[in-house]
Write a protein that holds these residues in place. Structure first.
Motif: not given
Length: 59
Positions: A1-5, A14-17, A45-55
């Motif tokens: 599972m992956y998530e992004l705060n 203010e979500r965790v996706i 923004l796409m880069d920030a989303i990608r960088d903030g995402m983690h398993e």
């Protein structure tokens, strides 16, 4: 599972996706950004989303 705060990544969010794939987290993050009034999804923004995402461990 992956998530992004998304706090600090997407303005006003203010979500965790969470999703089973990186692609689904990205899709949900873009939808969330648009719902919060972000008109243009920039490469930055796409880069920030990608960088903030983690398993994460599945709950």
């Amino acid at each position: 599972m992956y998530e992004l705060n998304c706090h600090g990544v997407i303005p006003g969010c203010e979500r965790v996706i969470r999703a089973d794939s990186q692609a689904e987290v990205m899709r949900r993050a873009v939808m969330q950004a648009k719902q919060l009034g972000v008109e243009t999804i920039t490469q930055r923004l796409m880069d920030a989303i990608r960088d903030g995402m983690h398993e994460s461990a599945r709950h």
